[in-house]
Structures are given as C-alpha cells and as structure tokens.
Design a protein around this motif. Sequence first.
Motif, PDB file in Angstrom:
ATOM      1  N   THR A   2       0.806  -1.215   0.000  1.00 38.31           N
ATOM      2  CA  THR A   2       0.000   0.000   0.000  1.00 38.31           C
ATOM      3  C   THR A   2       0.839   1.266   0.000  1.00 38.31           C
ATOM      4  OG1 THR A   2      -0.102  -0.056   2.416  1.00 38.31           O
ATOM      5  CG2 THR A   2      -1.870  -1.136   1.247  1.00 38.31           C
ATOM      6  N   ALA A   3       2.157   1.138   0.043  1.00 38.88           N
ATOM      7  CA  ALA A   3       2.982   2.322   0.235  1.00 38.88           C
ATOM      8  C   ALA A   3       2.820   3.331  -0.900  1.00 38.88           C
ATOM      9  CB  ALA A   3       4.454   1.924   0.351  1.00 38.88           C
ATOM     10  N   HIS A   4       2.617   2.841  -2.147  1.00 42.11           N
ATOM     11  CA  HIS A   4       2.518   3.745  -3.280  1.00 42.11           C
ATOM     12  C   HIS A   4       1.085   4.182  -3.543  1.00 42.11           C
ATOM     13  CE1 HIS A   4       1.310  -0.082  -4.883  1.00 42.11           C
ATOM     14  NE2 HIS A   4       0.806   0.524  -5.933  1.00 42.11           N
ATOM     15  N   ALA A   5       0.116   3.637  -2.834  1.00 41.41           N
ATOM     16  CA  ALA A   5      -1.290   3.841  -3.176  1.00 41.41           C
ATOM     17  C   ALA A   5      -1.837   5.089  -2.507  1.00 41.41           C
ATOM     18  CB  ALA A   5      -2.093   2.622  -2.737  1.00 41.41           C
ATOM     19  N   PRO A   6      -2.729   5.809  -3.206  1.00 43.17           N
ATOM     20  CA  PRO A   6      -3.401   6.929  -2.553  1.00 43.17           C
ATOM     21  C   PRO A   6      -4.370   6.415  -1.505  1.00 43.17           C
ATOM     22  CG  PRO A   6      -4.380   6.498  -4.690  1.00 43.17           C
ATOM     23  CD  PRO A   6      -3.187   5.596  -4.574  1.00 43.17           C
ATOM     24  N   PRO A   7      -4.656   7.205  -0.488  1.00 41.66           N
ATOM     25  CA  PRO A   7      -5.619   6.753   0.522  1.00 41.66           C
ATOM     26  C   PRO A   7      -6.979   6.548  -0.114  1.00 41.66           C
ATOM     27  CG  PRO A   7      -5.133   9.086   0.787  1.00 41.66           C
ATOM     28  CD  PRO A   7      -4.176   8.564  -0.228  1.00 41.66           C
ATOM     29  N   PRO A   8      -7.672   5.451   0.226  1.00 39.34           N
ATOM     30  CA  PRO A   8      -8.990   5.212  -0.367  1.00 39.34           C
ATOM     31  C   PRO A   8     -10.002   6.245   0.104  1.00 39.34           C
ATOM     32  CG  PRO A   8      -8.526   3.596   1.342  1.00 39.34           C
ATOM     33  CD  PRO A   8      -7.262   4.388   1.153  1.00 39.34           C
ATOM     34  N   HIS A   9     -10.912   6.597  -0.808  1.00 40.95           N
ATOM     35  CA  HIS A   9     -12.015   7.466  -0.436  1.00 40.95           C
ATOM     36  C   HIS A   9     -13.178   7.146  -1.359  1.00 40.95           C
ATOM     37  CE1 HIS A   9      -9.698   9.647  -3.525  1.00 40.95           C
ATOM     38  NE2 HIS A   9     -10.858  10.123  -3.920  1.00 40.95           N
ATOM     39  N   ALA A  10     -14.329   7.696  -1.068  1.00 42.01           N
ATOM     40  CA  ALA A  10     -15.513   7.357  -1.855  1.00 42.01           C
ATOM     41  C   ALA A  10     -15.347   7.835  -3.286  1.00 42.01           C
ATOM     42  CB  ALA A  10     -16.746   8.001  -1.224  1.00 42.01           C
ATOM     43  N   ALA A  11     -15.599   6.972  -4.245  1.00 38.58           N
ATOM     44  CA  ALA A  11     -15.528   7.341  -5.648  1.00 38.58           C
ATOM     45  C   ALA A  11     -16.667   8.298  -5.983  1.00 38.58           C
ATOM     46  CB  ALA A  11     -15.627   6.093  -6.517  1.00 38.58           C
ATOM     47  N   PRO A  12     -16.433   9.269  -6.894  1.00 35.70           N
ATOM     48  CA  PRO A  12     -17.496  10.197  -7.252  1.00 35.70           C
ATOM     49  C   PRO A  12     -18.587   9.536  -8.079  1.00 35.70           C
ATOM     50  CG  PRO A  12     -15.533  10.585  -8.574  1.00 35.70           C
ATOM     51  CD  PRO A  12     -15.163   9.587  -7.526  1.00 35.70           C
ATOM     52  N   ASN A  13     -18.317   8.373  -8.647  1.00 35.15           N
ATOM     53  CA  ASN A  13     -19.326   7.656  -9.424  1.00 35.15           C
ATOM     54  C   ASN A  13     -20.205   6.860  -8.463  1.00 35.15           C
ATOM     55  OD1 ASN A  13     -20.797   6.313 -11.307  1.00 35.15           O
ATOM     56  ND2 ASN A  13     -19.128   5.078 -12.104  1.00 35.15           N
ATOM     57  N   ALA A  14     -21.240   7.494  -7.948  1.00 34.29           N
ATOM     58  CA  ALA A  14     -22.041   6.872  -6.895  1.00 34.29           C
ATOM     59  C   ALA A  14     -22.669   5.568  -7.341  1.00 34.29           C
ATOM     60  CB  ALA A  14     -23.123   7.848  -6.442  1.00 34.29           C
ATOM     61  N   ALA A  15     -22.953   5.455  -8.659  1.00 30.67           N
ATOM     62  CA  ALA A  15     -23.623   4.250  -9.142  1.00 30.67           C
ATOM     63  C   ALA A  15     -22.766   3.011  -8.967  1.00 30.67           C
ATOM     64  CB  ALA A  15     -23.984   4.411 -10.625  1.00 30.67           C
ATOM     65  N   SER A  16     -21.443   3.210  -8.910  1.00 32.73           N
ATOM     66  CA  SER A  16     -20.555   2.050  -8.814  1.00 32.73           C
ATOM     67  C   SER A  16     -20.590   1.407  -7.435  1.00 32.73           C
ATOM     68  CB  SER A  16     -19.110   2.451  -9.128  1.00 32.73           C
ATOM     69  OG  SER A  16     -18.567   3.189  -8.058  1.00 32.73           O
ATOM     70  N   GLU A  17     -20.979   2.194  -6.402  1.00 33.23           N
ATOM     71  CA  GLU A  17     -21.041   1.696  -5.034  1.00 33.23           C
ATOM     72  C   GLU A  17     -19.718   1.065  -4.608  1.00 33.23           C
ATOM     73  OE1 GLU A  17     -24.400  -0.855  -4.544  1.00 33.23           O
ATOM     74  OE2 GLU A  17     -25.800   0.582  -5.392  1.00 33.23           O
ATOM     75  N   ARG A  18     -18.622   1.608  -5.084  1.00 30.91           N
ATOM     76  CA  ARG A  18     -17.313   1.051  -4.766  1.00 30.91           C
ATOM     77  C   ARG A  18     -16.439   2.102  -4.117  1.00 30.91           C
ATOM     78  NH1 ARG A  18     -14.152  -3.101  -8.676  1.00 30.91           N
ATOM     79  NH2 ARG A  18     -15.555  -4.849  -8.452  1.00 30.91           N
ATOM     80  N   THR A  19     -15.592   1.652  -3.221  1.00 33.36           N
ATOM     81  CA  THR A  19     -14.561   2.525  -2.695  1.00 33.36           C
ATOM     82  C   THR A  19     -13.495   2.704  -3.760  1.00 33.36           C
ATOM     83  OG1 THR A  19     -14.951   1.755  -0.445  1.00 33.36           O
ATOM     84  CG2 THR A  19     -12.803   2.749  -0.910  1.00 33.36           C
ATOM     85  N   GLU A  20     -13.028   3.928  -3.913  1.00 31.93           N
ATOM     86  CA  GLU A  20     -11.969   4.149  -4.898  1.00 31.93           C
ATOM     87  C   GLU A  20     -10.708   3.407  -4.463  1.00 31.93           C
ATOM     88  OE1 GLU A  20     -11.308   8.148  -6.199  1.00 31.93           O
ATOM     89  OE2 GLU A  20      -9.249   7.715  -6.802  1.00 31.93           O
ATOM     90  N   ARG A  21     -10.113   2.705  -5.397  1.00 33.65           N
ATOM     91  CA  ARG A  21      -8.879   1.967  -5.173  1.00 33.65           C
ATOM     92  C   ARG A  21      -7.735   2.656  -5.903  1.00 33.65           C
ATOM     93  NH1 ARG A  21      -9.915  -3.429  -4.208  1.00 33.65           N
ATOM     94  NH2 ARG A  21      -7.671  -3.577  -3.763  1.00 33.65           N
ATOM     95  N   TRP A  22      -6.509   2.426  -5.437  1.00 36.31           N
ATOM     96  CA  TRP A  22      -5.362   3.123  -6.032  1.00 36.31           C
ATOM     97  C   TRP A  22      -5.216   2.850  -7.517  1.00 36.31           C
ATOM     98  CZ3 TRP A  22      -1.629   0.028  -8.189  1.00 36.31           C
ATOM     99  CH2 TRP A  22      -1.553  -1.306  -7.750  1.00 36.31           C
ATOM    100  N   TRP A  23      -5.628   1.664  -7.974  1.00 40.67           N
ATOM    101  CA  TRP A  23      -5.444   1.306  -9.375  1.00 40.67           C
ATOM    102  C   TRP A  23      -6.521   1.880 -10.289  1.00 40.67           C
ATOM    103  CZ3 TRP A  23      -9.832  -1.460 -10.013  1.00 40.67           C
ATOM    104  CH2 TRP A  23     -10.284  -2.227  -8.934  1.00 40.67           C
ATOM    105  N   HIS A  24      -7.553   2.515  -9.750  1.00 41.25           N
ATOM    106  CA  HIS A  24      -8.555   3.144 -10.610  1.00 41.25           C
ATOM    107  C   HIS A  24      -7.944   4.284 -11.421  1.00 41.25           C
ATOM    108  CE1 HIS A  24     -12.027   1.542  -7.940  1.00 41.25           C
ATOM    109  NE2 HIS A  24     -12.070   0.932  -9.110  1.00 41.25           N
TER     110      HIS A  24
END
Length: 560
Positions: A2-24
């Motif tokens: 996780t060292a290179h990954a941005p901190p997860p936060h809610a994705a702006p695409n609400a329809a996806s219902e997914r937490t934003e991941r570093w690889w997005h």
Amino acid sequence: MTAHAPPPHAAPNAASERTERWWHRATGYQVYPRSFADSNGDGMGDIPGITSKLGHLSDLGIGFIWLSPVYASPMIDNGYDIADYRNIAPEFGTLDDMDHLIAEARERGIGIVMDLVVNHSSSLHHWFQAARASRDCAQHDYYIWRDPAPDGGPPDDARAAFGGPAWTYCEEVGQYYFHFFSPAQPDLNWQNPALRAEIYDMMRWWLDRGIAGFRMDVISLIGKDVDARIYEEGPDLHPFLQEMHREVLAGRDVLTIGESWSVSIETGLLYCGRDRDELDMVFEFSHIREGWHPELGKFAPKPFDLVAFKRALFSWQDLTRDDGWHALFLSNHDLPRQVSFYADDRAHRRPAAKTLATVLHLLKGTPFVYQGEEIGMTNARFERIDQYRDLETLNHFEEQIAQGVSPEAFLAGANRNSRDHSRTPMQWNAAPHGGFTTGTPWIQANPNFGEVNVEQDMVHSESVFAHYRRLIALRKESDLVTFGHTVQLMQDDPDIIAFERRLGDERLFVIANFTAQDRERELPQGLAGQADCLVWSHTPRGEIPRSLRLVPYESLAWKL
C-alpha cells in the motif's frame, strides 16, 4: 502493498457503489524482461536493467509495472513454463535483485505486479519430476493423468494450443499427461486441494515481499474438466477463484487481473462484479479476435474492420458502466505492435500512435501500456522463418506448411500477427541494437531503431511519449476520465471512432479518424460550440465545429 497507493475514499461515481482503489487512476506498464534492458551485455534483458529504467517509467507517470515471468524456468515458452515459483531465472538476476526492484519502484510510487502462471508448470518443476516417477507419490495428483485408450494411444484427440496433441505419454508411469500448451507445460490439477494450498502459500510469500498484485495468466483454464472436454471457464473456475480470494487476497490492498481468452459479455461480471470476491478486472480479447480469420486463426488475419472493433470495445464499456472494472489494452507480449496492426506504421506512424492512445486511455477502465508502445514501436517485418523465436509461430509454421499453406502466405500472416513483434528489443537510442544490449540480442532488433527510439522521440516536437504522459496525467487528475460512463457515438461509421464520457454535468467528447485520408463529418446535436481542447494528435482546436474535418489519423478530445 500500500505504500505507493493513494488513501482510499468514496468514488465520485455513486452508481458504482465502490470505494476508490489506487489502481482506478493508475496506468499499468507491461515489461517483457528479456527484451527491455540488458545490464550485463549477455544479450538478454534482466532485472537490474529494469531497475535502471525506472526513471523512464516514473517520467511517463506509470502507477504499476506488470512484470512478465522472471521465475526460474527452462524458457521453452520464454518463462511461461515455471520450474521454481520462489526463485529467479539466473539470466534475469537473483531474488536480491528482485527485492531491490520492488523497493526502488516503491520509492517512485510504482507497484510491481507479478505474472502468476498456475494453469501449468514446467515439466522440470520438482512437482512434475516426482509425478512422472511414480503413481504413488503425492505430487502425481498435482497433474492431470489418464490411462491410454484401448489402442494404446491418447485418451482423446484434443489438440494443444501450440500445435500437436494435448496428451503426451510418460513411460515411467504408463499414463498420458494433459498439456493445453506444449508438452513442456503440463497442466496443474486444480481439483487437488493440496496443490491449491501450495499455490496459495506461494502467492502469500510474494505478497509479503511487497509486490502490488498479480496478473493471472490464462486463469480461465484452471476450472477445466478434461473428460467433458471443457477447458475454458469450466465448472469449478469461479469456486476456485473465490477460494483464492478468501485464502490469499482478502484484506490486502493489491491488484488482480485475470487473463481469459473465453470471457464474454455474458460471463465478464462473474470475474469482477462487486459482490463476487474474485478479481479486480480481466484482460478480455473480443476486440483482438475481430482481426483473426474465423477458421485459420491469427496467422491468417482479416483486414481491420473498425465497426466490428467498436462493437467489441464498447460492449465492455456498457457492461462495466455500473459494476466491475475493465482492463484497457491493444498491445501485449502475445500481440503485434498496435500501430502496425490497427493503423499506419509508416507515413502516419506518429499521429496514428497518438490516436490509438487517445481512444484507449480516454475510455473507462485501467489502461495498460506495453513497452515501446509509448514511442510508437512497430512490427519488425521479418523476411525468413529463422528470424522468429516464438514457439507458437514456429510450431504453426510447420503444421500449416504440412497442410499446404505456402511459406510466403504464412510469413505474410506472421509479419502481421506473430508474438515476436512485441518481443524485439526495446529501442532506447540509436546505438547498436537500439541501446538494448552491448552484446548480441536473443532476438534481433527492429531495423528501424535508428529513427524510432526513446532518446529521439523525447526531443521530437511531435513526441509520442509526451502524448502518453499527458493522457496518463489526465486520468490521475480527472474524475470524469476515471469514473465517467461511456456513450458511443457514430457507431456504424466505418472510419471514425467517437464517444462521450459523462459524469454528473461534466462531458468529454472524443473523436478519431482511423484512416489515411481526410474525413469530414457532421457531428451529433449538442456538441458544437466553445469547449476546452484537452488532447490532440496534430493541433488543438478552440471550439467544436458543427462539421468537423479530420486529417489522416487525427484525434481530439474536448471537455464540454
């Protein structure tokens, strides 16, 4: 990792219902180690060579490297035949070299994604050496064995993907073993829980060393039922992937990409749907297969059909609009150079390379750059079969010549579609062999390395590299590019790709001419007017006209 990954936060695409991941927001870069950079002059690329080029990848903006296999291997299939999953091939370096690469990449915010090849092993793996010596040892059941047919021949007439029978006889145990690829790559028996436990333990071992995830080679084969002759997407595929997730991946912030030549619109979300607990995304090949002859396959390619290509490409954009995620690619180590296959690699090489990048990188999903793509490298156009090194190409040459195909016809197909075109040495500068090695390369460099190389491209006023860097930066910066849904436009146009990305009130309009001639089109209603031109292959335009004239291989993207 996780060292290179941005901190997860809610994705702006609400329809996806997914937490934003570093690889997005990240862009992947595939390194084919034997052809990337040679640090010691033996003609073979290596891990220290990769480490020495991390600055190039950091400058490009890459978020993670997909590293083709560097494990100990006899290299019958260039490392996709693994003899020891916990060691490094001596020609590539050592485990210390690998740990150093992982650490140095992490310092630059780049993760290392390893190639996981667990449908089969090498025939030299100690498991198989034990398995072929005795029916009574535990490892015998790590592989797929069947008794001979009543006539003493193979259990059935299944053919291997690389040519020849899919069954090879082993005198020591009096049985045939199954190999979907070559006899040097016996298939592993995933029905054996002890074998699966060994694989999961090995995966944890690599993740604990700090890698960022796995690209899973031909993963859709692991659930096969050879007796029913169901090889792809067999009945136990998804239970095995769910078990792998539970045993290895759950709770780790890592990336998993499954490769499947059979995954379809009907099965895609079974792999990467939000509630499946299997994989993050898949490499699927429907857009690639559109260029193959329906019966003769890749070595008899069809003329490029843009409408069929678009149909395949955008069907996956529709599928992953609200669920799942898509891996975006046109090139990899199994495919020809994209500017040669899809476009014009001579008169219009630079704009064509940029336009292919624009279309791919502005779709929804995680884009992958294959080494050399970022400078517009091309197919090599070999003149003789002995210039090829690829096992698949050489085997199919022998088979098709025996069937009456002329050598000239086969070479014409191979020069369009052989895997070796993506495997010629990376072209760094105009030095001998493109600066890849000071020795003799394992496969010859493309003769155009003097004009197509990193050093030359990066100072060129029409740099392909600079265009890629801009696209990669846009994905990092823009929620619209990362999460907006895709709306295809002009879907039946045989020459033009056009689409919008939409997120809330934001819109991005992308259009590209896929021909070597000027094309003028009336644009759909609601697009004309002032807009911010974000990306262009030739020159920027301050507004979107009602009627747009595009020069050969021109592409543009406006934010409305």
